[in-house]
Design a protein around this motif. Structure first.
Motif, PDB file in Angstrom:
ATOM      1  N   GLY A  12      -5.812 -12.905   6.326  1.00 29.38           N
ATOM      2  CA  GLY A  12      -6.072 -13.805   5.216  1.00 29.38           C
ATOM      3  C   GLY A  12      -4.858 -14.461   4.611  1.00 29.38           C
ATOM      4  O   GLY A  12      -4.977 -15.373   3.821  1.00 29.38           O
ATOM      5  N   GLY A  13      -3.689 -14.019   4.980  1.00 30.51           N
ATOM      6  CA  GLY A  13      -2.522 -14.617   4.342  1.00 30.51           C
ATOM      7  C   GLY A  13      -1.328 -14.475   5.247  1.00 30.51           C
ATOM      8  O   GLY A  13      -1.383 -14.841   6.416  1.00 30.51           O
ATOM      9  N   THR A  14      -0.288 -13.920   4.670  1.00 31.44           N
ATOM     10  CA  THR A  14       0.947 -13.814   5.431  1.00 31.44           C
ATOM     11  C   THR A  14       0.956 -12.587   6.336  1.00 31.44           C
ATOM     12  O   THR A  14       1.651 -12.569   7.337  1.00 31.44           O
ATOM     13  N   GLY A  67      -4.203 -13.426  -4.803  1.00 30.96           N
ATOM     14  CA  GLY A  67      -3.139 -13.089  -3.851  1.00 30.96           C
ATOM     15  C   GLY A  67      -2.451 -14.366  -3.443  1.00 30.96           C
ATOM     16  O   GLY A  67      -2.098 -15.190  -4.299  1.00 30.96           O
ATOM     17  N   GLY A 102      -3.937 -16.747  -2.004  1.00 35.20           N
ATOM     18  CA  GLY A 102      -4.927 -17.696  -2.520  1.00 35.20           C
ATOM     19  C   GLY A 102      -5.737 -17.034  -3.610  1.00 35.20           C
ATOM     20  O   GLY A 102      -5.377 -15.947  -4.093  1.00 35.20           O
ATOM     21  N   GLY A 151      -0.764 -17.219  -5.771  1.00 34.35           N
ATOM     22  CA  GLY A 151       0.591 -16.814  -5.419  1.00 34.35           C
ATOM     23  C   GLY A 151       1.312 -17.751  -4.465  1.00 34.35           C
ATOM     24  O   GLY A 151       2.533 -17.852  -4.501  1.00 34.35           O
ATOM     25  N   MET A 152       0.568 -18.412  -3.611  1.00 33.53           N
ATOM     26  CA  MET A 152       1.240 -19.316  -2.685  1.00 33.53           C
ATOM     27  C   MET A 152       1.905 -20.473  -3.429  1.00 33.53           C
ATOM     28  O   MET A 152       2.902 -21.016  -2.958  1.00 33.53           O
ATOM     29  N   THR A 173       6.729 -17.067  -5.308  1.00 32.59           N
ATOM     30  CA  THR A 173       6.169 -16.484  -6.533  1.00 32.59           C
ATOM     31  C   THR A 173       6.761 -15.107  -6.860  1.00 32.59           C
ATOM     32  O   THR A 173       7.019 -14.827  -8.036  1.00 32.59           O
ATOM     33  N   PRO A 174       7.018 -14.228  -5.880  1.00 32.75           N
ATOM     34  CA  PRO A 174       7.664 -12.960  -6.243  1.00 32.75           C
ATOM     35  C   PRO A 174       9.041 -13.162  -6.906  1.00 32.75           C
ATOM     36  O   PRO A 174       9.419 -12.386  -7.792  1.00 32.75           O
ATOM     37  N   SER A 207       8.323 -14.307 -10.397  1.00 28.44           N
ATOM     38  CA  SER A 207       7.885 -13.137 -11.155  1.00 28.44           C
ATOM     39  C   SER A 207       9.088 -12.276 -11.569  1.00 28.44           C
ATOM     40  O   SER A 207       9.173 -11.809 -12.712  1.00 28.44           O
ATOM     41  N   GLY A 247      -2.064  -9.422  -4.154  1.00 29.85           N
ATOM     42  CA  GLY A 247      -0.672  -9.169  -4.505  1.00 29.85           C
ATOM     43  C   GLY A 247      -0.244  -9.772  -5.833  1.00 29.85           C
ATOM     44  O   GLY A 247       0.586  -9.203  -6.539  1.00 29.85           O
ATOM     45  N   HIS A 276       1.133  -7.204  -8.545  1.00 35.46           N
ATOM     46  CA  HIS A 276       2.573  -7.130  -8.820  1.00 35.46           C
ATOM     47  C   HIS A 276       3.089  -7.996  -9.960  1.00 35.46           C
ATOM     48  O   HIS A 276       4.178  -7.765 -10.456  1.00 35.46           O
ATOM     49  N   TYR A 277       2.343  -9.030 -10.309  1.00 34.40           N
ATOM     50  CA  TYR A 277       2.846  -9.940 -11.348  1.00 34.40           C
ATOM     51  C   TYR A 277       2.267  -9.487 -12.692  1.00 34.40           C
ATOM     52  O   TYR A 277       1.257 -10.001 -13.171  1.00 34.40           O
TER      53      TYR A 277
END
Ligand code: ADP
Ligand code: MG
Length: 461
Positions: free
Chosen positions: A73-75, A221, A223, A289-290, A326-327, A330, A410, A414-415
């Motif tokens: 679904g993502g990275t 996450g 998305g 997040g993206m 985004t990390p 954050s 995520g 995490h944020y």
């Protein structure tokens, strides 16, 4: 000096345009509810696809046996196996995370699925003690696929479009289970997909396994998306027989929500125009997040260009799309040191800005706050929209029915400032109903949920 005044003005204008005060959020929530109705009424009736998941029964806890799950679904993608013991007991669980090489996200369907099948086969080969497959049986897997899919049954569905940085043209319109199955055959892996689920649907299923009051799931996450349990007779576009349970899980695909009430800025317009999917996934592009770090980068670009924010020259690195993740945003946003040294080191490491003043750093933290708060507040408005659709946004006389929303992803995990803002905004919007609505982090619920759905739809039942 004039330089700071100009940068300050850009920031204030952004704040103004990102403004998501309570009244506006209520309009967004109402618009969400209206679009939900429209999407359920007819195919193509709304930007919200309101996809039928074919999940009309959520896990009971009685599921038993060895099941696999695969989450794409993502990275990253994850493979996992669980040994289910019935009576809500999970005997053993193992997983592995594999990052997807970026070139595979924009290559061919064949290459992507071969890569996934090979990693899955490798993982299956490590199956050891504590996992038992009865003799003569085929291994079964739940496939969590977090892109919009038009399901044909619980175990099949065609890809409607890619989102989030994926663009593999030849997979669009294909049955993703067919693609995975063929790839598994190519690598000599004998396994059957018995459930194809969106990550939101998996999270809902996994959440329900732990808590019977779960009514919806939201992913924040790479998305963003949401799923919830709808009454089957409230889905006019559903042509099939009404399920015995009377319920159907709907994958909203809320990332594609759009409304004139959304506070959009020039930065969002350009981000969208230059994206892989212009005009699509507008809600996702201001929340998830993206994109959050990329929005911040775009504002910084303007501050550099028009206010010499970084001095006379524009740092060349700042021109690179998506360089500010985004990390990193954050980490800057959470910097509590008096001299904001985290902000300083991020500027140095990522943008190659060697010297930054405290004033500059403070403004960047404020910028992060404006962008994150807008996203978090809009996510809360989306949740209010779902609660409204379910009639759970008001307190009913003598009723103490709890509504639990399972959250994962995520960004949410995490944020912290994003999460806190989202939760406090939801409380603000709900008023006295706050006590009956619970936001619960469902850690990796989507993988477990997919395995549970694979189990409850096993070919051996
Ligand atoms: P996916 O959505 O790709 O399935 P996740 O749910 O793990 O995967 O979410 C990953 C996303 O979460 C990243 O793309 C990133 O935007 C966001 N994220 C991860 N770590 C952090 C962090 N420390 N702070 C803010 N956002 C984060
Ligand atoms: Mg995911």
């Amino acid at each position: 000096s004039g330089r700071w005044a100009k940068a300050e003005a850009i920031l204030r204008e952004l704040e103004e345009n990102c403004g998501a005060h309570t009244a506006k959020l209520r309009q967004v929530a109402d618009a969400m509810t209206v679009e939900m109705h429209a999407g359920l009424a007819s195919e193509g009736g709304s930007k919200l696809k309101m996809l039928i998941s074919y999940v009309d029964n959520l896990p009971t806890g009685d599921e038993k046996g060895l099941f696999y799950a695969l989450d794409l679904g993502g990275t990253n993608f994850r493979v996992m196996r669980v040994q289910l013991g019935g009576k809500e007991s999970m005997i053993k669980q193992e997983f592995e995370e594999v990052s997807i090489p970026p070139h595979l996200m924009v290559g061919s369907s064949h290459e992507l699925f071969d890569f996934i099948a090979a990693a899955l086969a490798k993982f299956v080969a490590t199956e050891g003690e504590g996992f038992h497959l009865p003799a003569g049986r085929q291994r079964e897997i739940g496939f969590t696929f977090s892109f919009p899919v038009r399901q044909l049954s619980l175990a099949s569905g065609t890809l409607i479009k890619w989102t989030k940085g994926f663009l593999i043209e030849d997979a669009v319109g294909e049955d993703v289970v067919g693609e995975l199955t063929k790839a598994m055959e190519r690598v000599g892996l004998d396994m059957r997909v018995t459930a194809l689920v969106n990550d939101t649907v998996g999270t809902l299923a996994g959440g329900r396994y732990d808590n019977p009051d779960v009514v919806a799931a939201v992913i924040l996450g790479t998305g963003t998306n949401a799923a919830y349990v709808e009454r089957a007779h409230a889905i006019p576009k559903w042509q099939g027989l009404l399920p015995k349970s009377g319920e159907m899980v709907i994958n909203m695909e809320w990332g594609n929500f759009r409304s004139s009430h959304l506070p959009l800025t020039e930065y969002d317009q350009s981000l969208d125009a230059e994206s892989l999917n212009p005009g699509e996934q507008i809600f996702e592009k201001i929340i998830s997040g993206m994109y959050l770090g990329e929005i911040v980068r775009r504002v910084l670009c303007k501050m550099a260009e028009e206010a010499d924010f970084f001095g006379n020259d524009i740092p060349p690195k700042l021109k690179i799309p998506f360089i500010l993740r985004t990390p990193d945003m954050s980490a800057m946003h959470h910097d509590t040191s008096s001299d904001l040294k985290v902000v300083g080191s991020k500027l140095k490491d990522i943008l190659e800005v060697p010297n930054s003043s405290l004033k500059m750093r403070k403004m960047i933290v404020e910028l992060c706050d404006i962008v994150a708060s807008r996203g978090a507040r809009l996510a809360a408005a989306g949740i209010l929209g779902i609660l409204k659709k379910l009639g759970r946004d008001t307190v009913k006389e003598g009723e103490k029915q709890k509504s639990v929303i399972a959250l994962d992803g995520g960004l949410f995990e995490h944020y912290t400032k994003f999460r806190n803002c989202m939760e406090s905004t939801l409380n603000e919007l709900l008023g006295e109903v706050t006590e009956t609505v619970i936001v619960k982090h469902s850690n990796d619920g989507s993988g477990i949920g997919a395995a549970l759905l694979a189990a409850s739809h096993s070919q051996y039942l």
